[in-house]
Design a protein around this motif. Structure first.
Motif, short mmCIF file in Angstrom:
data_model
loop_
_atom_site.label_atom_id
_atom_site.label_comp_id
_atom_site.label_asym_id
_atom_site.label_seq_id
_atom_site.Cartn_x
_atom_site.Cartn_y
_atom_site.Cartn_z
N ARG A 140 -14.42 -16.57 13.88
CA ARG A 140 -13.58 -17.96 13.90
C ARG A 140 -12.34 -17.61 15.01
N ALA A 141 -11.85 -16.44 15.27
CA ALA A 141 -11.26 -16.09 16.41
C ALA A 141 -11.87 -16.09 17.69
N LEU A 142 -12.93 -15.91 17.80
CA LEU A 142 -13.75 -15.92 19.10
C LEU A 142 -14.32 -17.30 19.54
N ASP A 143 -14.56 -18.16 18.46
CA ASP A 143 -14.86 -19.71 18.84
C ASP A 143 -13.76 -20.70 18.70
N GLY A 144 -12.50 -20.08 18.47
CA GLY A 144 -11.42 -20.68 18.38
C GLY A 144 -11.19 -21.72 17.58
N SER A 145 -11.70 -21.48 16.33
CA SER A 145 -11.71 -22.66 15.55
C SER A 145 -10.52 -22.42 14.48
N CYS A 146 -9.90 -21.03 14.39
CA CYS A 146 -8.89 -20.83 13.40
C CYS A 146 -7.82 -20.15 14.14
N SER A 147 -6.60 -20.90 14.29
CA SER A 147 -5.55 -20.16 15.17
C SER A 147 -4.97 -19.03 14.28
N ALA A 148 -5.25 -18.96 13.11
CA ALA A 148 -4.70 -17.73 12.12
C ALA A 148 -5.67 -16.62 12.38
N SER A 149 -6.78 -16.90 12.36
CA SER A 149 -7.75 -15.71 12.63
C SER A 149 -7.67 -15.23 14.09
N ARG A 150 -7.35 -16.09 14.98
CA ARG A 150 -7.22 -15.62 16.55
C ARG A 150 -5.85 -14.94 16.57
N ALA A 151 -4.98 -15.26 15.83
CA ALA A 151 -3.41 -14.58 15.96
C ALA A 151 -3.83 -13.05 15.36
N ALA A 152 -4.69 -12.96 14.34
CA ALA A 152 -5.14 -11.74 13.80
C ALA A 152 -5.95 -10.69 14.61
N LEU A 153 -6.76 -11.18 15.18
CA LEU A 153 -7.64 -10.33 16.39
C LEU A 153 -6.82 -10.22 17.43
N PHE A 199 0.74 -1.29 0.18
CA PHE A 199 0.01 0.12 0.00
C PHE A 199 0.78 1.37 0.03
N GLY A 200 2.17 1.35 0.05
CA GLY A 200 2.68 2.43 0.53
C GLY A 200 2.77 2.70 1.98
N HIS A 201 1.99 3.80 2.12
CA HIS A 201 1.65 4.49 3.61
C HIS A 201 0.70 3.47 4.13
N VAL A 202 0.98 3.08 5.44
CA VAL A 202 0.30 2.24 6.39
C VAL A 202 -0.43 2.98 7.31
N SER A 203 -1.62 3.50 7.02
CA SER A 203 -2.24 4.42 8.09
C SER A 203 -2.87 3.37 9.22
N ILE A 204 -3.38 3.90 10.36
CA ILE A 204 -4.19 3.19 11.44
C ILE A 204 -5.46 2.61 10.82
N GLU A 205 -6.12 3.43 9.81
CA GLU A 205 -7.43 2.85 9.32
C GLU A 205 -6.97 1.58 8.32
N ARG A 206 -5.70 1.50 7.86
CA ARG A 206 -5.35 0.34 6.95
C ARG A 206 -5.47 -0.95 7.66
N VAL A 207 -5.47 -0.83 8.92
CA VAL A 207 -5.26 -2.14 9.82
C VAL A 207 -6.52 -2.14 10.80
N MET A 208 -6.73 -0.73 11.37
CA MET A 208 -7.67 -0.75 12.42
C MET A 208 -9.16 -0.60 12.01
N SER A 209 -9.72 -1.54 11.32
CA SER A 209 -10.90 -1.32 10.38
C SER A 209 -11.27 -2.91 10.29
N GLY A 210 -12.57 -2.85 9.74
CA GLY A 210 -12.92 -4.35 9.11
C GLY A 210 -12.05 -4.69 8.07
N PRO A 211 -11.95 -3.82 6.95
CA PRO A 211 -11.25 -4.11 6.01
C PRO A 211 -9.63 -4.19 6.30
N GLY A 212 -9.20 -3.53 7.32
CA GLY A 212 -7.92 -3.69 7.78
C GLY A 212 -7.61 -4.90 8.61
N LEU A 213 -8.59 -5.57 9.35
CA LEU A 213 -8.51 -6.84 9.93
C LEU A 213 -8.24 -7.70 8.83
#
Length: 323
Positions: free
Chosen positions: A223-236, A183-197
């Motif tokens: 998937r993070a909340l129910d523990g069914s995906c470790s990658a999703s949990r790590a992301a959250l 993306f070039g510049h990585v803003s707060i919104e680029r990660v701290m948002s629904g699309p950012g997640l």
């Protein structure tokens, strides 16, 4: 303002547009429309005015939008809907039209929120009269600050979501490095948002060399909340830690001893997860000012119509009271 006995209130984000009629009986039922289902804001507003029997010649229109407002005009950051107060007044015949940033409306709601409207994330008692900051992830990342001067209040709108996202570990730096190449510049919104997640989920997988299925933000969260995906949990988990750093920075920037409030569509859905994450530790972790930040109360705004409460407060404070 003389002649106003009702108002059309609107809280319009990049995904959903919500409307309600305000009259002497209070805020009526809230109607939700999909922004993508309507070609323009005028078409959506026209439908709602007719359906809710708004008498525009006796009404104010108080509209919060997810984007910057300048000189009575606004364009949604994540949609092509446009707003112009003069054109809306002319087309519908409203007595007056006011455009607010959506987090400006959230800021106006803060003094009226009670314990039942909030989910606590630590800190001590708010300092009366001190600045209050509301921030949070949704379709984008919004921030506003409510300041008090004697008996008057002012909501300060910011574009803090487009500031550069800070990191505090080598792993986070690697993730941001991957996103910067994309993306070039990585803003707060680029990660701290629904699309950012979603960006964060894919970037973590790339850094780890992992092959993960494509998921949207809702699926990653569930998937993070129910523990069914470790990658999703790590992301959250990473998302929560970064959010703590960002919110701590905002609390320091505005000296928000009146409290830091997290609004938006994401945090209320994962309040318990956020409470048990690294969020608060990262919020406080500001070196010599960690004791200062430990005092600052942080709350998730759980009340779904808080934005409408803020619009009502703005109307009463700045339109009716100013007549």
């Amino acid at each position: 303002m003389a002649g106003i006995d009702q108002a059309l209130l609107a809280d319009i984000g990049g995904t959903n547009a919500r409307f309600a009629r305000l009259d002497r009986n209070g805020i009526g039922s809230i109607e939700r429309l999909k922004v993508a289902d309507h070609a323009s804001a005028e078409l959506a507003i026209g439908e709602v005015v007719a359906r809710h029997d708004v008498a525009a010649d006796r009404a104010a229109a108080i509209i919060a939008v997810a984007g910057p407002v300048e000189n009575g005009r606004a364009v949604l950051t994540n949609s092509n809907w446009q707003f112009d107060t003069a054109e809306l007044k002319r087309e519908f015949g409203f007595r007056t039209v006011h455009l607010l940033n959506d987090f400006e409306a959230q800021a106006w709601s803060l003094p009226a929120l009670g314990a039942a409207d909030l989910f606590q994330l630590g800190g001590k008692a708010a300092v009366a009269g001190a600045p209050m900051v509301v921030a949070g992830p949704g379709t984008g990342f919004g921030t506003a600050c409510l300041v008090t001067n004697g008996t008057s209040r002012l909501a300060l709108v910011t574009e803090a979501g487009h500031a550069t996202l800070p990191v505090v570990s080598e792993r986070e730096a690697a993730v941001i490095g991957h996103l910067r190449r994309q993306f070039g510049h990585v803003s707060i919104e680029r990660v701290m948002s629904g699309p950012g997640l979603e960006n964060l989920y894919r970037a973590l997988a790339a850094v780890d060399g992992a092959d993960v299925p494509e998921r949207d933000a809702a699926s990653i969260t569930s998937r993070a909340l129910d523990g069914s995906c470790s990658a999703s949990r790590a992301a959250l988990e990473t998302f929560c830690g970064l959010l703590g750093t960002v919110c701590g920075n905002l609390a320091l920037t505005f000296a928000a001893r009146g409290g830091l409030y997290i609004a938006g569509g994401i945090a209320p859905r994962m309040a318990d997860f956020l409470a048990n994450s690294a969020f608060r530790e990262r919020f406080d972790a500001k070196g010599r000012f960690q004791d200062y930040l430990r005092e600052v109360p942080v709350n998730i705004v759980m009340r779904p119509d808080a934005g409408f409460l803020g619009l009502k407060t703005f109307l009463e404070t700045n339109v009716v009271a100013g007549s």
